[in-house]
Design a protein around this motif. Sequence first.
Motif, PDB file in Angstrom:
ATOM      1  N   LEU A  32       0.805  -1.217   0.102  1.00 56.42           N
ATOM      2  CA  LEU A  32      -0.058  -0.084  -0.018  1.00 56.42           C
ATOM      3  C   LEU A  32       0.871   1.187   0.007  1.00 56.42           C
ATOM      4  CD1 LEU A  32      -2.841  -0.934   2.593  1.00 56.42           C
ATOM      5  CD2 LEU A  32      -2.833  -1.170  -0.010  1.00 56.42           C
ATOM      6  N   TYR A  33       0.398   2.288  -0.710  1.00 54.17           N
ATOM      7  CA  TYR A  33       1.066   3.548  -0.765  1.00 54.17           C
ATOM      8  C   TYR A  33       0.246   4.452   0.161  1.00 54.17           C
ATOM      9  CZ  TYR A  33       4.603   2.160  -4.122  1.00 54.17           C
ATOM     10  OH  TYR A  33       5.695   1.414  -4.700  1.00 54.17           O
ATOM     11  N   VAL A  34       0.827   5.369   0.922  1.00 53.96           N
ATOM     12  CA  VAL A  34       0.130   6.452   1.615  1.00 53.96           C
ATOM     13  C   VAL A  34       0.820   7.901   1.492  1.00 53.96           C
ATOM     14  CG1 VAL A  34      -0.382   4.722   3.631  1.00 53.96           C
ATOM     15  CG2 VAL A  34       1.985   6.041   3.531  1.00 53.96           C
ATOM     16  N   ASP A  35       0.086   8.773   1.747  1.00 52.73           N
ATOM     17  CA  ASP A  35       0.393  10.140   1.589  1.00 52.73           C
ATOM     18  C   ASP A  35       0.693  10.673   2.918  1.00 52.73           C
ATOM     19  OD1 ASP A  35       0.610  13.004   1.359  1.00 52.73           O
ATOM     20  OD2 ASP A  35      -1.167  13.115  -0.080  1.00 52.73           O
ATOM     21  N   THR A  36       2.031  11.124   3.187  1.00 52.09           N
ATOM     22  CA  THR A  36       2.368  11.452   4.680  1.00 52.09           C
ATOM     23  C   THR A  36       1.953  13.065   5.062  1.00 52.09           C
ATOM     24  OG1 THR A  36       4.416  11.625   4.001  1.00 52.09           O
ATOM     25  CG2 THR A  36       3.852   9.568   4.782  1.00 52.09           C
ATOM     26  N   SER A  37       1.356  13.547   4.048  1.00 50.25           N
ATOM     27  CA  SER A  37       0.969  14.990   4.371  1.00 50.25           C
ATOM     28  C   SER A  37      -0.110  15.169   5.205  1.00 50.25           C
ATOM     29  CB  SER A  37       0.696  15.838   3.029  1.00 50.25           C
ATOM     30  OG  SER A  37      -0.234  15.179   2.241  1.00 50.25           O
ATOM     31  N   ILE A  44      -3.473   6.055  -0.595  1.00 46.68           N
ATOM     32  CA  ILE A  44      -3.711   6.645  -1.717  1.00 46.68           C
ATOM     33  C   ILE A  44      -3.796   5.472  -2.882  1.00 46.68           C
ATOM     34  CG2 ILE A  44      -2.887   8.796  -1.240  1.00 46.68           C
ATOM     35  CD1 ILE A  44      -0.431   8.189  -2.871  1.00 46.68           C
ATOM     36  N   ALA A  45      -2.884   4.361  -2.954  1.00 45.70           N
ATOM     37  CA  ALA A  45      -2.811   3.437  -3.773  1.00 45.70           C
ATOM     38  C   ALA A  45      -2.537   2.128  -3.548  1.00 45.70           C
ATOM     39  CB  ALA A  45      -1.790   3.922  -4.878  1.00 45.70           C
ATOM     40  N   ILE A  46      -2.992   1.138  -4.299  1.00 45.03           N
ATOM     41  CA  ILE A  46      -2.660  -0.432  -3.903  1.00 45.03           C
ATOM     42  C   ILE A  46      -1.652  -0.874  -4.940  1.00 45.03           C
ATOM     43  CG2 ILE A  46      -3.423  -2.903  -3.938  1.00 45.03           C
ATOM     44  CD1 ILE A  46      -6.149  -1.741  -2.913  1.00 45.03           C
ATOM     45  N   LYS A  47      -0.655  -1.361  -4.688  1.00 42.78           N
ATOM     46  CA  LYS A  47       0.394  -1.849  -5.357  1.00 42.78           C
ATOM     47  C   LYS A  47       0.270  -3.526  -5.643  1.00 42.78           C
ATOM     48  CE  LYS A  47       5.282  -2.818  -6.471  1.00 42.78           C
ATOM     49  NZ  LYS A  47       6.725  -2.277  -6.141  1.00 42.78           N
ATOM     50  N   LEU A  48       0.080  -3.900  -7.003  1.00 47.25           N
ATOM     51  CA  LEU A  48      -0.121  -5.437  -6.972  1.00 47.25           C
ATOM     52  C   LEU A  48       1.273  -5.868  -7.501  1.00 47.25           C
ATOM     53  CD1 LEU A  48      -3.370  -5.163  -9.261  1.00 47.25           C
ATOM     54  CD2 LEU A  48      -3.178  -5.259  -6.911  1.00 47.25           C
ATOM     55  N   ARG A  49       1.189  -7.276  -7.236  1.00 46.51           N
ATOM     56  CA  ARG A  49       2.177  -7.912  -7.918  1.00 46.51           C
ATOM     57  C   ARG A  49       2.571  -7.691  -9.187  1.00 46.51           C
ATOM     58  NH1 ARG A  49       0.810 -13.532  -4.647  1.00 46.51           N
ATOM     59  NH2 ARG A  49       1.210 -12.868  -2.557  1.00 46.51           N
ATOM     60  N   GLY A  50       3.686  -7.443  -9.746  1.00 40.88           N
ATOM     61  CA  GLY A  50       3.982  -7.208 -11.146  1.00 40.88           C
ATOM     62  C   GLY A  50       4.239  -5.663 -11.401  1.00 40.88           C
ATOM     63  N   GLY A  51       3.656  -5.020 -10.318  1.00 40.91           N
ATOM     64  CA  GLY A  51       4.014  -3.378 -10.462  1.00 40.91           C
ATOM     65  C   GLY A  51       2.803  -2.732 -10.716  1.00 40.91           C
ATOM     66  N   LEU A  52       1.660  -3.384 -11.187  1.00 41.61           N
ATOM     67  CA  LEU A  52       0.649  -2.163 -11.354  1.00 41.61           C
ATOM     68  C   LEU A  52       0.256  -1.573 -10.031  1.00 41.61           C
ATOM     69  CD1 LEU A  52      -1.619  -1.044 -13.347  1.00 41.61           C
ATOM     70  CD2 LEU A  52      -2.973  -3.152 -12.697  1.00 41.61           C
ATOM     71  N   ILE A  53      -0.123  -0.076 -10.115  1.00 45.79           N
ATOM     72  CA  ILE A  53      -0.250   0.606  -8.948  1.00 45.79           C
ATOM     73  C   ILE A  53      -1.874   1.242  -9.241  1.00 45.79           C
ATOM     74  CG2 ILE A  53       0.172   2.533  -7.496  1.00 45.79           C
ATOM     75  CD1 ILE A  53       3.153   1.976  -8.218  1.00 45.79           C
ATOM     76  N   LEU A  54      -2.763   0.694  -8.461  1.00 45.31           N
ATOM     77  CA  LEU A  54      -4.327   1.075  -8.416  1.00 45.31           C
ATOM     78  C   LEU A  54      -4.591   2.231  -7.562  1.00 45.31           C
ATOM     79  CD1 LEU A  54      -5.934  -2.393  -8.722  1.00 45.31           C
ATOM     80  CD2 LEU A  54      -5.386  -0.894 -10.610  1.00 45.31           C
ATOM     81  N   ASP A  55      -5.189   3.416  -8.148  1.00 47.49           N
ATOM     82  CA  ASP A  55      -5.828   4.233  -7.223  1.00 47.49           C
ATOM     83  C   ASP A  55      -6.770   3.665  -6.287  1.00 47.49           C
ATOM     84  OD1 ASP A  55      -7.006   6.775  -6.345  1.00 47.49           O
ATOM     85  OD2 ASP A  55      -6.410   7.830  -8.276  1.00 47.49           O
ATOM     86  N   ILE A  56      -6.551   4.382  -5.201  1.00 44.89           N
ATOM     87  CA  ILE A  56      -7.417   3.821  -3.992  1.00 44.89           C
ATOM     88  C   ILE A  56      -8.942   4.253  -4.210  1.00 44.89           C
ATOM     89  CG2 ILE A  56      -6.954   5.623  -2.318  1.00 44.89           C
ATOM     90  CD1 ILE A  56      -7.084   1.531  -1.724  1.00 44.89           C
ATOM     91  N   SER A 118     -14.977   7.537   6.338  1.00 45.21           N
ATOM     92  CA  SER A 118     -15.734   8.378   5.003  1.00 45.21           C
ATOM     93  C   SER A 118     -14.614   9.079   4.249  1.00 45.21           C
ATOM     94  CB  SER A 118     -16.930   9.364   5.693  1.00 45.21           C
ATOM     95  OG  SER A 118     -16.371  10.068   6.621  1.00 45.21           O
ATOM     96  N   THR A 119     -13.564   9.821   4.840  1.00 45.76           N
ATOM     97  CA  THR A 119     -12.757  10.336   4.055  1.00 45.76           C
ATOM     98  C   THR A 119     -11.489   9.562   3.553  1.00 45.76           C
ATOM     99  OG1 THR A 119     -11.620  11.040   6.158  1.00 45.76           O
ATOM    100  CG2 THR A 119     -13.066  12.439   5.233  1.00 45.76           C
ATOM    101  N   GLY A 120     -11.561   8.290   3.881  1.00 41.75           N
ATOM    102  CA  GLY A 120     -10.292   7.446   3.174  1.00 41.75           C
ATOM    103  C   GLY A 120      -9.957   6.359   4.181  1.00 41.75           C
ATOM    104  N   ILE A 121      -8.858   5.912   3.824  1.00 43.50           N
ATOM    105  CA  ILE A 121      -8.185   4.899   4.555  1.00 43.50           C
ATOM    106  C   ILE A 121      -6.966   5.420   5.345  1.00 43.50           C
ATOM    107  CG2 ILE A 121      -7.205   2.557   4.468  1.00 43.50           C
ATOM    108  CD1 ILE A 121      -8.780   1.768   2.213  1.00 43.50           C
TER     109      ILE A 121
END
Length: 309
Positions: A32-37, A44-56, A118-121
Amino acid sequence: MYLASKFYLSRILGRPVYLSREKRIVGHIADLYVDTSFERPKVIAIKLRGGLILDIASIDIVKDGAQYAFFCSSIRDKDISGNDKYLSLLDTMLDKQIVDLDGHKVVRVNDLRLAVVSTGIFLIAVDVGMEGLLRRLGIAKQIKRILKPMHKNIPSRLILWDDVQTVDAKSKGLTLTAQAEKISMLHPSDVADIIEDLDKNTQASMFAALDEEKAADVLEEMEPEAQIRMIDSLSISKAADVLEKMPADEAADIMDILNNNMVEELLTEMDRNASEEVRELMEYPENTVGSLMSTDFVTVEDEDMTVQD
């Protein structure tokens, strides 16, 4: 099935992500990718095996019994390049050293707790207990079943994100200066203990991020071996500035355990008055009265006060 509200990172790694309309597997979760701001890191995103990064934003998380299912409404690749605030949880948090600001000690992250609102994960807590480690290994439930008849539990320890400070020097995008701000608010002896518990690279980075006065206070509380490492890790100019902030007798004690070449460089770099005070104290043989003296003194302005007072 219902929308998940909280989950551990270890429970979702390797889980499939389905394309909602076709119910086919797009891939399996690798990170998982997070925004630390944000106040708490926001996924903000999920990384799949193989490299594809999906917008959360295109993902729904559903809990079906004990399992988690992920459905994406569309395959939208998320661009995370060029932003230092976007971090991988696997690379920057899991298995890394953190400071428990409440417990004033260094611990290692075994798992991560996230919450869906409600505002995200958001990342809300880190698991530094034995249960988190066993959960990662996939044997927590089995161990719990074994312990239940004995009325025992697996030691569990969650630290809320508000009480956490990351310190791993290898953490991409995490500036140690910002991290040191919270840590520097602790008592110097606590900061010294924390730094001494870190690996050598992180010790140097964390110490260098302290301001000179705090660094001087912390250096006084360290063991001699750690004092040498910290001075060695700084530039001569920065080390001299830190030593100038210390009482002359403490600075002299540290000089006594450094090699002669470095001592001369430091004394030359230091303010003239501070340097002369330290040189004077270093001239006395070790453990003599002179070597134990301090050049700091207290002035009393009341002319009527006597020695007896």
